[in-house]
Design a protein around this motif. Structure first.
Motif, PDB file in Angstrom:
ATOM      1  N   ASN A 183       0.858  -1.182   0.000  1.00 50.20           N
ATOM      2  CA  ASN A 183       0.000   0.000   0.000  1.00 50.20           C
ATOM      3  C   ASN A 183       0.892   1.229   0.000  1.00 50.20           C
ATOM      4  O   ASN A 183       1.718   1.409   0.890  1.00 50.20           O
ATOM      5  CB  ASN A 183      -0.907  -0.025   1.237  1.00 50.20           C
ATOM      6  CG  ASN A 183      -1.941   1.087   1.239  1.00 50.20           C
ATOM      7  OD1 ASN A 183      -1.662   2.209   0.843  1.00 50.20           O
ATOM      8  ND2 ASN A 183      -3.144   0.774   1.739  1.00 50.20           N
ATOM      9  N   SER A 184       0.730   2.086  -0.975  1.00 48.65           N
ATOM     10  CA  SER A 184       1.626   3.245  -1.138  1.00 48.65           C
ATOM     11  C   SER A 184       1.500   4.244   0.001  1.00 48.65           C
ATOM     12  O   SER A 184       2.361   5.114   0.169  1.00 48.65           O
ATOM     13  CB  SER A 184       1.337   3.943  -2.468  1.00 48.65           C
ATOM     14  OG  SER A 184      -0.014   4.410  -2.501  1.00 48.65           O
ATOM     15  N   HIS A 185       0.402   4.147   0.796  1.00 45.72           N
ATOM     16  CA  HIS A 185       0.242   5.079   1.917  1.00 45.72           C
ATOM     17  C   HIS A 185       1.160   4.714   3.088  1.00 45.72           C
ATOM     18  O   HIS A 185       1.473   5.564   3.923  1.00 45.72           O
ATOM     19  CB  HIS A 185      -1.218   5.081   2.393  1.00 45.72           C
ATOM     20  CG  HIS A 185      -2.167   5.668   1.404  1.00 45.72           C
ATOM     21  ND1 HIS A 185      -2.225   7.018   1.116  1.00 45.72           N
ATOM     22  CD2 HIS A 185      -3.097   5.074   0.607  1.00 45.72           C
ATOM     23  CE1 HIS A 185      -3.151   7.244   0.201  1.00 45.72           C
ATOM     24  NE2 HIS A 185      -3.699   6.070  -0.127  1.00 45.72           N
ATOM     25  N   MET A 186       1.575   3.448   3.180  1.00 50.42           N
ATOM     26  CA  MET A 186       2.450   3.037   4.272  1.00 50.42           C
ATOM     27  C   MET A 186       3.808   3.717   4.126  1.00 50.42           C
ATOM     28  O   MET A 186       4.395   3.717   3.045  1.00 50.42           O
ATOM     29  CB  MET A 186       2.636   1.518   4.262  1.00 50.42           C
ATOM     30  CG  MET A 186       1.361   0.723   4.437  1.00 50.42           C
ATOM     31  SD  MET A 186       1.684  -1.055   4.226  1.00 50.42           S
ATOM     32  CE  MET A 186       0.030  -1.730   4.383  1.00 50.42           C
ATOM     33  N   ASN A 187       4.311   4.263   5.257  1.00 47.35           N
ATOM     34  CA  ASN A 187       5.577   4.993   5.143  1.00 47.35           C
ATOM     35  C   ASN A 187       6.229   5.142   6.529  1.00 47.35           C
ATOM     36  O   ASN A 187       5.614   4.879   7.561  1.00 47.35           O
ATOM     37  CB  ASN A 187       5.341   6.380   4.533  1.00 47.35           C
ATOM     38  CG  ASN A 187       6.589   6.921   3.862  1.00 47.35           C
ATOM     39  OD1 ASN A 187       7.637   6.279   3.839  1.00 47.35           O
ATOM     40  ND2 ASN A 187       6.487   8.111   3.305  1.00 47.35           N
ATOM     41  N   VAL A 188       7.482   5.564   6.489  1.00 49.56           N
ATOM     42  CA  VAL A 188       8.262   5.850   7.695  1.00 49.56           C
ATOM     43  C   VAL A 188       8.919   7.209   7.511  1.00 49.56           C
ATOM     44  O   VAL A 188       9.478   7.493   6.448  1.00 49.56           O
ATOM     45  CB  VAL A 188       9.340   4.772   7.943  1.00 49.56           C
ATOM     46  CG1 VAL A 188      10.222   5.152   9.129  1.00 49.56           C
ATOM     47  CG2 VAL A 188       8.704   3.411   8.183  1.00 49.56           C
ATOM     48  N   THR A 189       8.858   8.046   8.546  1.00 56.08           N
ATOM     49  CA  THR A 189       9.491   9.359   8.481  1.00 56.08           C
ATOM     50  C   THR A 189      10.306   9.608   9.744  1.00 56.08           C
ATOM     51  O   THR A 189      10.079   8.973  10.786  1.00 56.08           O
ATOM     52  CB  THR A 189       8.453  10.490   8.327  1.00 56.08           C
ATOM     53  OG1 THR A 189       7.612  10.516   9.493  1.00 56.08           O
ATOM     54  CG2 THR A 189       7.614  10.278   7.080  1.00 56.08           C
TER      55      THR A 189
END
Length: 221
Positions: A183-189
């Motif tokens: 899912n392209s919404h999954m992320n880490v910042t």
């Protein structure tokens, strides 16, 4: 040649031991080996080499994890780990990949999200002046929810430098080494709040996601 050395002291400096115990010490006022009993009484012992070896051996006893043996011919006392005491659990904890000291850190964190809003998973205090090399590994997988598909997940590998000087903390050269996600919404910042570096994960609406993070640091302070 092996030796057991006792620092000289006086009987008055030896506290009365608890009930059922006795304290062994060397009294330098008359150069003798003594035992103070739990009654407060003091007993003088022999001071031959053999006697000292024997009583020293008895100070060390077998336990579930240790086996104590004495070789009288070689005057050697050996303390061995009992067979099977080190298993995979302990090897994992003491392996080189688990080393933590004043120059190396290794931290783990977990979090479950069910929203697309950013959620903090780990906070690193960088108040002291220094430089940190940080390697960040994050995995996530879908546990359930009304959207998404069974088995959905993501993995992230990030590397960056943290600089702290005079309580001013900044992140430099944030590098995305690897990203794989369903899912392209999954992320880490990564962000900075005062003197703290904040690691944040971003999930998806109505997706129950479990996040695991591993943070590896090399510190120069």
């Amino acid at each position: 040649m092996s030796r057991i050395r006792f620092k000289g002291t006086s009987s008055s400096n030896i506290p009365t031991p608890p009930s059922g115990k006795a304290s062994l010490y060397f009294d330098d006022s008359d150069d003798s080996l003594k035992i103070k009993l739990d009654t407060g009484d003091v007993v003088a012992l022999g001071v031959t080499e053999q006697y000292i070896q024997e009583i020293s051996t008895r100070l060390l006893i077998d336990s579930q994890s240790l086996a104590v043996t004495r070789d009288g011919s070689g005057n050697i006392i050996s303390i061995d780990l009992a067979p099977g005491i080190i298993n995979d659990f302990y090897v994992d904890k003491i392996s080189p990949t688990k080393i933590v000291d004043d120059k190396n850190g290794r931290f783990q964190a977990s979090l479950i999200t069910n929203t697309h809003l950013p959620q903090n998973i780990f906070t690193m205090d960088c108040n002291n002046d220094g430089t940190w090399l940080v390697e960040l590994k994050v995995t996530t997988r879908r546990l359930g929810g009304t959207t998404g598909s069974p088995g959905d997940g993501a993995t992230f590998l990030r590397t960056f430098r943290v600089k702290s000087i005079g309580s001013s903390v900044t992140v430099h050269d944030y590098q995305s080494d690897y990203t794989s996600r369903d899912n392209s919404h999954m992320n880490v910042t990564v962000s900075v709040n005062s003197t703290e570096v904040i690691i944040t994960v971003i999930g998806a609406v109505n997706n129950n996601l479990k996040w695991n993070a591993e943070i590896i640091t090399c510190v120069n302070m």
